[in-house]
Scaffold this motif. Structure first.
Motif, PDB file in Angstrom:
ATOM      1  N   HIS A 284       0.973  -1.345  -0.100  1.00 24.35           N
ATOM      2  CA  HIS A 284       0.042  -0.026   0.003  1.00 24.35           C
ATOM      3  C   HIS A 284       0.911   1.247   0.029  1.00 24.35           C
ATOM      4  O   HIS A 284       1.728   1.369   1.063  1.00 24.35           O
ATOM      5  N   VAL A 285       0.849   1.959  -1.083  1.00 29.48           N
ATOM      6  CA  VAL A 285       1.445   3.247  -1.150  1.00 29.48           C
ATOM      7  C   VAL A 285       0.537   4.392  -0.551  1.00 29.48           C
ATOM      8  O   VAL A 285      -0.655   4.687  -1.242  1.00 29.48           O
ATOM      9  N   LYS A 286       0.971   4.945   0.703  1.00 31.79           N
ATOM     10  CA  LYS A 286       0.151   6.138   1.257  1.00 31.79           C
ATOM     11  C   LYS A 286       0.123   7.470   0.497  1.00 31.79           C
ATOM     12  O   LYS A 286      -0.766   8.051   0.176  1.00 31.79           O
ATOM     13  N   ASP A 287       1.416   7.843   0.589  1.00 31.65           N
ATOM     14  CA  ASP A 287       1.685   8.910   0.117  1.00 31.65           C
ATOM     15  C   ASP A 287       2.800   9.145  -0.715  1.00 31.65           C
ATOM     16  O   ASP A 287       4.001   9.417  -0.558  1.00 31.65           O
ATOM     17  N   PRO A 288       2.391   9.042  -2.124  1.00 30.33           N
ATOM     18  CA  PRO A 288       3.640   8.630  -3.184  1.00 30.33           C
ATOM     19  C   PRO A 288       4.558   9.801  -3.342  1.00 30.33           C
ATOM     20  O   PRO A 288       5.923   9.695  -3.320  1.00 30.33           O
ATOM     21  N   ARG A 289       4.057  11.063  -3.187  1.00 31.44           N
ATOM     22  CA  ARG A 289       4.926  12.196  -3.353  1.00 31.44           C
ATOM     23  C   ARG A 289       5.920  12.229  -2.295  1.00 31.44           C
ATOM     24  O   ARG A 289       7.334  12.670  -2.671  1.00 31.44           O
ATOM     25  N   ALA A 290       5.367  12.102  -1.052  1.00 36.55           N
ATOM     26  CA  ALA A 290       6.631  12.186   0.038  1.00 36.55           C
ATOM     27  C   ALA A 290       7.572  11.119   0.059  1.00 36.55           C
ATOM     28  O   ALA A 290       8.451  11.219   0.096  1.00 36.55           O
ATOM     29  N   ILE A 291       7.262   9.769  -0.325  1.00 36.38           N
ATOM     30  CA  ILE A 291       8.079   8.571  -0.645  1.00 36.38           C
ATOM     31  C   ILE A 291       9.005   8.998  -1.624  1.00 36.38           C
ATOM     32  O   ILE A 291      10.246   8.892  -1.508  1.00 36.38           O
ATOM     33  N   ALA A 292       8.423   9.474  -2.835  1.00 32.96           N
ATOM     34  CA  ALA A 292       9.341   9.799  -3.734  1.00 32.96           C
ATOM     35  C   ALA A 292      10.459  10.884  -3.495  1.00 32.96           C
ATOM     36  O   ALA A 292      11.513  10.915  -3.680  1.00 32.96           O
ATOM     37  N   GLY A 293      10.072  11.639  -2.738  1.00 31.45           N
ATOM     38  CA  GLY A 293      11.027  12.860  -2.151  1.00 31.45           C
ATOM     39  C   GLY A 293      12.094  12.210  -1.389  1.00 31.45           C
ATOM     40  O   GLY A 293      13.254  12.847  -1.250  1.00 31.45           O
ATOM     41  N   ALA A 294      11.506  11.523  -0.234  1.00 32.96           N
ATOM     42  CA  ALA A 294      12.533  11.026   0.544  1.00 32.96           C
ATOM     43  C   ALA A 294      13.395  10.035  -0.130  1.00 32.96           C
ATOM     44  O   ALA A 294      14.804  10.195   0.261  1.00 32.96           O
ATOM     45  N   TRP A 295      12.968   9.163  -0.821  1.00 31.07           N
ATOM     46  CA  TRP A 295      13.917   8.277  -1.787  1.00 31.07           C
ATOM     47  C   TRP A 295      14.917   9.050  -2.524  1.00 31.07           C
ATOM     48  O   TRP A 295      16.034   8.968  -2.583  1.00 31.07           O
ATOM     49  N   ARG A 296      14.422  10.308  -3.296  1.00 29.68           N
ATOM     50  CA  ARG A 296      15.349  11.015  -3.972  1.00 29.68           C
ATOM     51  C   ARG A 296      16.459  11.560  -3.080  1.00 29.68           C
ATOM     52  O   ARG A 296      17.738  11.451  -3.489  1.00 29.68           O
ATOM     53  N   ALA A 297      16.240  12.158  -1.727  1.00 30.01           N
ATOM     54  CA  ALA A 297      16.932  12.799  -1.095  1.00 30.01           C
ATOM     55  C   ALA A 297      18.017  11.972  -0.384  1.00 30.01           C
ATOM     56  O   ALA A 297      19.415  12.094  -0.476  1.00 30.01           O
ATOM     57  N   GLN A 298      17.344  10.601  -0.179  1.00 31.90           N
ATOM     58  CA  GLN A 298      18.300   9.268  -0.097  1.00 31.90           C
ATOM     59  C   GLN A 298      19.354   9.092  -0.817  1.00 31.90           C
ATOM     60  O   GLN A 298      20.573   8.783  -0.717  1.00 31.90           O
ATOM     61  N   ALA A 299      18.820   8.764  -2.198  1.00 26.57           N
ATOM     62  CA  ALA A 299      19.739   8.470  -3.259  1.00 26.57           C
ATOM     63  C   ALA A 299      20.574   9.527  -3.434  1.00 26.57           C
ATOM     64  O   ALA A 299      21.819   9.169  -3.662  1.00 26.57           O
ATOM     65  N   ASP A 300      20.377  10.676  -3.622  1.00 26.01           N
ATOM     66  CA  ASP A 300      21.335  11.926  -3.717  1.00 26.01           C
ATOM     67  C   ASP A 300      22.354  12.029  -2.762  1.00 26.01           C
ATOM     68  O   ASP A 300      23.556  12.239  -3.069  1.00 26.01           O
ATOM     69  N   ALA A 301      21.807  11.732  -1.319  1.00 30.60           N
ATOM     70  CA  ALA A 301      22.815  11.926  -0.503  1.00 30.60           C
ATOM     71  C   ALA A 301      23.971  10.785  -0.351  1.00 30.60           C
ATOM     72  O   ALA A 301      25.236  11.015  -0.184  1.00 30.60           O
ATOM     73  N   ASN A 302      23.602   9.551  -0.878  1.00 23.19           N
ATOM     74  CA  ASN A 302      24.298   8.494  -1.049  1.00 23.19           C
ATOM     75  C   ASN A 302      24.887   8.204  -2.322  1.00 23.19           C
ATOM     76  O   ASN A 302      25.851   7.292  -2.588  1.00 23.19           O
ATOM     77  N   GLY A 303      24.770   9.126  -3.279  1.00 18.14           N
ATOM     78  CA  GLY A 303      25.086   8.599  -4.642  1.00 18.14           C
ATOM     79  C   GLY A 303      24.335   7.228  -5.312  1.00 18.14           C
ATOM     80  O   GLY A 303      25.220   6.542  -5.939  1.00 18.14           O
ATOM     81  N   TRP A 304      23.143   6.978  -5.045  1.00 16.97           N
ATOM     82  CA  TRP A 304      22.686   5.533  -5.299  1.00 16.97           C
ATOM     83  C   TRP A 304      21.985   5.906  -6.751  1.00 16.97           C
ATOM     84  O   TRP A 304      21.353   6.846  -7.214  1.00 16.97           O
ATOM     85  N   SER A 305      22.001   4.693  -7.438  1.00 15.94           N
ATOM     86  CA  SER A 305      21.268   4.549  -8.507  1.00 15.94           C
ATOM     87  C   SER A 305      19.869   4.085  -8.077  1.00 15.94           C
ATOM     88  O   SER A 305      19.908   3.921  -7.045  1.00 15.94           O
TER      89      SER A 305
END
Lengths: 460, 385
Positions: free
Chosen positions: A341-362
């Motif tokens: 169940h994806v409750k708030d996709p925009r918030a999740i997308a934002g958090a994942w983008r931040a996480q990926a950017d901070a760690n240099g993740w693909s």
């Protein structure tokens, strides 16, 4: 005087239709041939595990309107596989998931009574409910059920099933050839049930199994699900496999038992988990990472992201950065037939983008990180220590082990970890009893007070 | 009696393993193991015996009600599909045919259950199609009044169509495990059945890949005009009741004609007559066995088909005389007592049938279709691709 060690209980889960199961490995065998099921069940029995476990899904999953083709697709029918396994094993429990939403209690009670008789008392039923109209399209009855009625219906279904199992006395079959008495007079009673979900009446066809009732598993995690388990189940198939989450869940569910006049030893908490072994901790960690890469190939990573983004992302490189485009919040059922169940996709997308950017993740690396569920990674000694600690310190009563390879993915656990648990006195070296209830330390339910059912005897 | 030295049309033999035997008093006879009626090892032993005789198949009857006829004191029954699955891993060659009724069971469930028995047995599953017009059955499911025979058969016919389509909903080579594209299946080879009929709407595809036989053989028992039509249109193996050779011949010819009229190849139909059997080393002892059985339960044995009371030699001659004139393709033997008459069938009758070149010495191949001389059908979806 010391109290005896708590005993670890272990189940062997046949690899399922999700991306945990690695089908691309050269060692990966058939998901359908009986030989695969036989291999896992026999090896698990040789290691004296409590039970073999088989999951179910009644509709092929879809993604973007098409059958999801990246993971394992297809499985045999649960109960016939378990019945067949009863022919090639002697002691190990045979547990399977059966959805209650698309079945009737008369038939389910009959099938599980049959499995219990055919296996000499080794049947277990992981009872799941569904309110899934998508799966309902394969069935004439069942289908959509308001969410709040799911457990209500399941509870009534269990009540009816138990009444049916109890409608034959344990010693009903006497088979006195001389007198012509096959069943003892009064020992088989008609069942009459009138409830909001089921109206059932009649004389049940099948004698009471060796376990009285098959062992009942339950997997729901909501408050309703936990209460249902506390009231009804023998085993909880839990998702809380880490130590802290496990302790909290264990305390919560066992704490609900008293309200149902049950004691903590009457309900076992068994989280699903994975095990990756290595000669050193370092080697195990490397193997674990390799497995994660196998479990999340590029297309799988993209498909996973599409579930949150609600749109096609196949033009993105899985080895590249996360999409800058925002999720389409109108299209959240892009994937159907799986529980997520994806409750708030925009918030999740934002958090994942931040996480990926901070760690240099693909994309792929991010998906590997956010879908990792832990599990035990280490040397055999480390893993045995960890499993034992969970059990001795009340984070669980044991585990359901989920391999990533069919059919031999648990062989190293059986060969290396189980002996260490046995050495420390935490796991059986022989089966003490013959039934799954014996293995799990569960008492056999006595026949209920039969006065609650109509008292008409079949043979007078 | 002259026997052909070889036959292009071999005899087929099945045996009904239900209860302790076909006679209501079978459970009371010495050696019946009635205490172990629900014990899997008793059933396994019976299948071992049938397999020793290279019989085509065993059938296992079923019903949602407790001995509905009540002509016997015996009580209790297991789910036939699970019994068949339990018998699969430790048998070879022999077909395993449970009864599964469609009146109260979803066709999606039937489809994957029979497909799975076919998978675990390496292609030896059959499906004896059942239906129920029984009020007691309806009461178990809260469904009020039962269907009429005609309505139950009509619903069963639609269920067969759904089940059959679901078996084809996976093409045989749908699983590709393509590491290049990371695709496990070729989804172009998975098909929605999109059934939208009178009784069922089923989307598909099945969750279970196509069974080894493609379509496990469908067995229909004919007992009414409705079931006759259903059998002619859908059965691979038809069980008929006939008390005389001429009656069987007439019925077989009419079934073949009706199958042809339905666009089927009549040579694809196997017509087996139910044969109730009480054997003994001589006439008198067979007769005495039947008398004893009758006396035990105090009921007459109401058989509605060929009933043989006599020696293995006489039974062999009866089988051959019916078969040679084309009255039947074979027999489903219903032993009065399984533990006695099945042994006589396998050790007495089968060797004589083999000597007469009417019956196989070895299994023709691993699958039930191999024994029945039926090819695996093409997949309906692949055919139009």
């Amino acid at each position: 005087m010391t109290t005896p060690r708590k005993q670890v209980h272990l189940g062997a889960h046949f690899p399922g239709v999700n991306n945990t199961t690695v089908w691309s490995d050269p060692r990966s065998g058939s998901q359908i041939d009986f030989a695969s099921f036989e291999h896992l069940a026999r090896r698990a029995e040789a290691a004296h595990l409590d039970f073999f476990f088989l999951a179910e899904g009644l509709r092929l999953r879809e993604h973007k309107g098409q059958i999801h083709d990246l993971d394992v697709v297809g499985r045999p029918d649960t109960l016939p596989v378990l019945a067949a396994l009863a022919a090639v094993t002697d002691r190990i429990g045979l547990a399977g998931t059966i959805n209650t939403t698309f079945n009737e209690p008369w038939e389910l009670a009959r099938q599980f009574a049959t499995l219990d008789l055919l296996s000499g008392g080794r049947a277990a039923w992981n009872l799941v409910t569904s309110s899934d109209a998508f799966t309902g399209e394969n069935f004439r009855r069942g289908g959509f059920l308001p969410h709040e009625q799911r457990y209500e219906r399941a509870a009534e279904l269990v009540q009816v099933a138990r009444a049916l199992w109890d409608s034959w006395d344990d010693d009903a079959v006497v088979a006195h050839a001389r007198t012509g008495q096959f069943v003892r007079p009064g020992s088989v009673r008609e069942v009459r049930h009138e409830g909001p979900h089921f109206q059932v009446r009649g004389e049940f066809t099948t004698p009471r199994g060796p376990q009285g009732h098959p062992v009942l598993f339950q997997a729901g995690d909501s408050a309703d699900g936990r209460d249902f388990a506390a009231a009804t189940a023998d085993v909880v198939f839990s998702a809380h496999s880490t130590f802290e989450a496990g302790k909290a869940f264990f305390a919560d569910v066992k704490g609900r038992l008293a309200a149902h006049r049950r004691t903590p030893d009457q309900l076992l908490i068994l989280p699903a988990t994975t095990v990756v072994l290595g000669a050193t901790a370092q080697e195990a960690a490397e193997r674990s990472h390799e497995i994660r890469l196998q479990q999340v190939p590029g297309p799988t990573a993209i498909a996973f992201l599409e579930q949150v983004w609600g749109r096609d992302l196949t033009d993105h490189d899985p080895e590249g950065p996360l999409p800058r485009i925002e999720p389409d919040v109108e299209n959240l059922d892009i994937t159907r037939g799986r529980v997520r169940h994806v409750k708030d996709p925009r918030a999740i997308a934002g958090a994942w983008r931040a996480q990926a950017d901070a760690n240099g993740w693909s994309i792929r690396r991010l998906v590997i990180e956010v879908t990792s569920r832990g599990g035990f990674v280490g040397t055999a000694t480390q893993v045995a220590d960890a499993i034992d600690r969970h059990v001795q310190e009340d984070a669980s009563d044991g585990f359901i082990l989920v391999p990533h390879l069919t059919p031999a993915g648990l062989d190293d656990v059986f060969d290396q970890v189980v002996p260490l648990l046995q050495e420390r006195g935490s796991f059986r070296t022989e089966y003490a009893g013959t039934t799954l209830r014996d293995h799990l330390g569960l008492t056999r339910p006595a026949p209920r007070n039969t006065r609650s059912y109509a008292d008409r005897a079949l043979v007078g | 009696m002259a026997h052909p030295t070889s036959s292009p049309r071999p005899l087929h033999l099945g045996v009904d393993l239900s209860d302790a035997g076909a006679h209501p008093a079978a459970w009371r006879t010495h050696g019946s193991q009635a205490q172990r009626l629900f014990d899997a090892e008793r059933l396994q032993h019976l299948v071992d015996t049938a397999q020793r005789g290279t019989l085509d198949l065993v059938v296992i009857d079923d019903s949602f009600s407790l001995q509905p006829t009540r002509s016997t004191t015996l009580r209790g029954r297991l789910d036939a599909a699970l019994v068949a699955a339990r018998l699969a891993p430790r048998s070879r060659g022999i077909g395993l045919v449970p009864t599964v009724a469609t009146t109260h069971t979803e066709p999606f469930h039937v489809s994957k259950a029979i497909a799975t028995i076919d998978h675990v047995s390496g292609g030896r599953a059959g499906w004896q199609l059942g239906w129920s017009s029984d009020d007691a059955d309806a009461g178990h499911f809260g469904r009020g009044a039962a269907l009429s025979e005609a309505a139950a058969v009509a619903e069963a016919e639609e269920a067969v169509e759904v089940v059959s389509a679901l078996w084809d909903s996976w093409e045989d080579d749908a699983e590709i495990r393509d590491r290049e594209t990371h695709r496990y299946v070729d989804r172009a080879k998975l098909h929605y059945v999109e059934h939208d009929g009178v009784h069922f709407a089923v989307k598909g595809p099945s969750i279970t890949p196509r069974p080894p036989q493609g379509q496990p053989p469908i067995v229909v028992r004919v007992g009414s005009d409705e079931s006759f039509g259903l059998a002619a249109r859908h059965a691979d193996l038809v069980r008929i009741s006939a008390t005389s050779r001429d009656e069987a011949l007439d019925l077989r010819l009419r079934l073949r004609a009706a199958a042809a009229a339905a666009g089927r190849e009549p040579g694809d139909l196997r017509v087996l007559v139910d044969a109730f059997v009480v054997t003994g080393p001589d006439q008198a002892s067979a007769r005495a066995r039947l008398d004893l059985l009758t006396e035990l339960e105090g009921v007459r044995w109401d058989t509605d088909s060929l009933t043989h009371v006599g020696t293995a030699r006489e039974l062999t001659d009866t089988f051959l005389s019916w078969w040679e004139i084309g009255a039947v393709d074979g027999f489903v033997v219903r032993p009065s007592s399984l533990h006695t008459d099945l042994d006589v069938l396998v050790d007495g009758v089968v060797p004589m049938l083999r000597t007469a070149r009417a019956f196989r010495e070895h299994y023709n191949g691993p699958t039930l279709r191999d024994q029945l001389g039926l090819r695996n059908p093409a997949n309906r979806y692949a055919a139009i691709a």
